[in-house]
Scaffold this active site. Structure first.
Site, PDB file in Angstrom:
ATOM      1  CB  ALA A   2      -1.008  -0.318   1.052  1.00 55.26           C
ATOM      2  CB  CYS A   3       3.606   2.260  -2.478  1.00 58.03           C
ATOM      3  SG  CYS A   3       3.598   0.706  -1.696  1.00 58.03           S
ATOM      4  CB  THR A   4       2.175   7.817  -1.668  1.00 60.98           C
ATOM      5  OG1 THR A   4       0.644   7.140  -0.670  1.00 60.98           O
ATOM      6  CG2 THR A   4       1.087   9.039  -2.757  1.00 60.98           C
ATOM      7  CD  GLU A  95       1.713   3.660  -5.680  1.00 58.61           C
ATOM      8  OE1 GLU A  95       0.381   3.851  -4.475  1.00 58.61           O
ATOM      9  OE2 GLU A  95       2.477   4.252  -5.199  1.00 58.61           O
ATOM     10  NE  ARG A 258      -3.277   6.530   0.344  1.00 60.12           N
ATOM     11  CZ  ARG A 258      -1.933   5.534  -0.347  1.00 60.12           C
ATOM     12  NH1 ARG A 258      -1.279   5.404  -0.592  1.00 60.12           N
ATOM     13  NH2 ARG A 258      -3.346   5.000  -1.401  1.00 60.12           N
TER      14      ARG A 258
END
Length: 498
Positions: A2-4, A95, A258
């Protein structure tokens, strides 16, 4: 994961660098211990074997030196994550994104079948190791990964970023075997949560035939992407985000906000290549009609100012500060814990991969800015990547807690300050400012020294000096936040012994 991800075109950065950056966030309840390594030329094995999918893939005879950020505990694979190779090509993978049921019904994921021992496709565990050691520019990265996806498939949806000193590319997988990739315009940035995000794509110009030679090409896709779209029975093929992605209630809670807060921080304008290209108003979050749950937040936008390393770090540390969605918001009766922050507790590491086009010497062109644990409370440690080894402080992380390593110090500091945010955050801000200024001072110093001497030992010395400085400042920060937390323990009592 679970990335940005944050992408920055060369004309959107303060010094003309391209930058690709990503928080590598673990699933809930998981804290993956990470380190950074250098793999020397021609040290890759001739066959890659995936631990998760059991796929085996033959590799080219020659590989290039590259940095990567593997898991310390390798029982589920290498998970190389982010790095830069000797040709100053950066890559971050991956991602985790989304795909809708129409896509998955037409081109399912290629999943390992344990009963028949049938291999699956490639995934986040594998992608960086299969691509970064073998490419000389960002476009080659797109094409090599695209070919692997077409041949072997994938068992999960992913977004992957590539950059060289001139270009930034972002590739999104579509189902088991398809993909689209788009070049970021030089004056744009992109902020990408766990959701398929490309919202504009010219499929008529996406042929891979001239992808390497045609420098005006901005779109690359699977060879049969148009036939695939026909199989989906979708008439409107202007917006991949609608065609291939999702816009569920969980997306609105976990993903879209986000992107909203990141673009809001930078007071961005709409890009001419977004799905909202007919609008030119400044995107200021509160006054614009885009909200945290909007399904049409653009893939890319134009920032109101040129981004620095600090700006990228700030975006990837964001916890909705300045809004009522901040988990540290002071007025609890008004607080709304609705959205997942960018700067989250379970970040394993964050890297800002900077390719500095203004530096003529290839040996010092690239800088990897690295942090471990929760970005709200950590700092960046930069290092030159064109070296044969890295300081033990970041490269030799132990599996068990040990404050001799940057990873573990950052984890402890984060946990201590989170519990005492109001009294501890000033310590963190001073620590972050001092280390960032000192790091940049040392980079400028050693840039000049290397250009003057052309001595590779200078680069190693620079990395050691930066590491030693950050280590000392982190020791000091840990000492201060531990004292602060100790002073606010619940069982404290003001009366002393006589």
């Amino acid at each position: 994961m679970a990335c940005t991800t944050v992408l920055v075109g060369k004309n959107a950065s303060y010094d003309g660098s391209t930058m690709i950056a990503r928080n590598d966030d673990n699933p809930t309840g998981t804290f993956s211990v990470k380190k950074v390594q250098i793999c020397e030329r021609n040290k890759m094995s001739k066959v890659y074997k995936s631990k998760i999918s059991h796929v085996e893939i033959p590799l080219p005879d020659n590989s290039y030196r590259f940095s990567y950020t593997p898991s310390v505990k390798g029982d589920s694979g290498i998970w190389g994550a982010s790095g830069i190779n000797e040709y100053n090509v950066s890559m971050t993978a991956t991602e985790t994104i989304t795909a809708n049921y129409l896509v998955l019904a037409t081109d399912p994921y290629v999943i390992y079948d344990k009963k028949t021992n049938t291999a699956g496709g490639i995934g986040e565990e594998d992608i960086l190791m299969l691509v970064l050691p073998y490419i000389k520019n960002a476009r080659e990265g797109v094409l090599r990964l695209g070919k692997l996806l077409e041949n072997y498939g994938t068992y999960e949806p992913n977004g992957i970023a590539f950059a060289d000193e001139n270009e930034v590319w972002y590739l999104e997988t579509i189902g088991g075997h398809h993909y689209i990739a788009r070049r970021l315009k030089d004056d744009e940035i992109a902020i990408l949560p766990n959701q398929l995000s490309i919202d504009y794509f010219d499929f008529d110009k996406a042929s891979i035939d001239d992808a390497l030679t045609n420098k005006d090409k901005e779109f690359i896709a699977s060879n049969d992407i148009l036939n695939f779209i026909k199989m989906l029975h979708i008439r409107d093929i202007k917006n991949p985000k609608i065609m291939f992605g999702t816009h569920s209630d969980s997306d609105h809670e976990y993903n879209t906000a986000r992107a909203w807060i990141g673009y809001r921080c930078l007071n961005c304008k709409f890009s001419t290549t977004s799905s909202r290209s007919n609008q030119t108003a400044i995107y200021d979050g509160e006054n614009a009609n885009i909200k945290p749950t909007s399904d049409d937040i653009p893939f890319s936008m134009i920032p109101s100012h040129k981004l620095t390393i600090e700006d990228v770090k700030y975006i990837l540390s964001n916890h909705y500060q300045g809004t009522i969605y901040d988990p540290y918001y002071k007025y609890k009766e008004e607080q709304r814990l609705l959205f997942r922050p960018i700067g989250i507790s379970r970040t394993a590491f964050m890297s800002v991969l900077q390719i500095r086009g203004y530096i003529q010497n290839d040996k010092i062109k690239s800088i990897n800015w690295l942090s471990f644990s929760c970005n709200v409370f950590n700092t960046l440690l930069p290092f030159y990547t064109n070296v044969d080894s890295l300081p033990k402080y970041i490269s030799n992380t132990s599996e068990k807690v040990d404050t001799n390593y940057f990873y573990w110090q950052s984890r402890i500091i984060s946990a201590l300050v989170d519990a005492h945010f109001n009294t501890g955050i000033m310590i963190i801000e001073r620590y972050q400012n001092k280390t960032l200024a000192s790091s940049l001072y040392l980079i400028n110093k050693y840039d000049k020294l290397y250009i003057k001497t052309n001595d590779d030992n200078v680069i190693k010395e620079a990395n050691d000096k930066i590491s030693d400085m950050v280590h000392a400042e982190t020791d000091s920060c840990l000492d201060k936040v531990l004292y602060n937390a100790s002073m606010h323990m619940k069982n404290g009592f003001s009366r002393n012994d006589n």
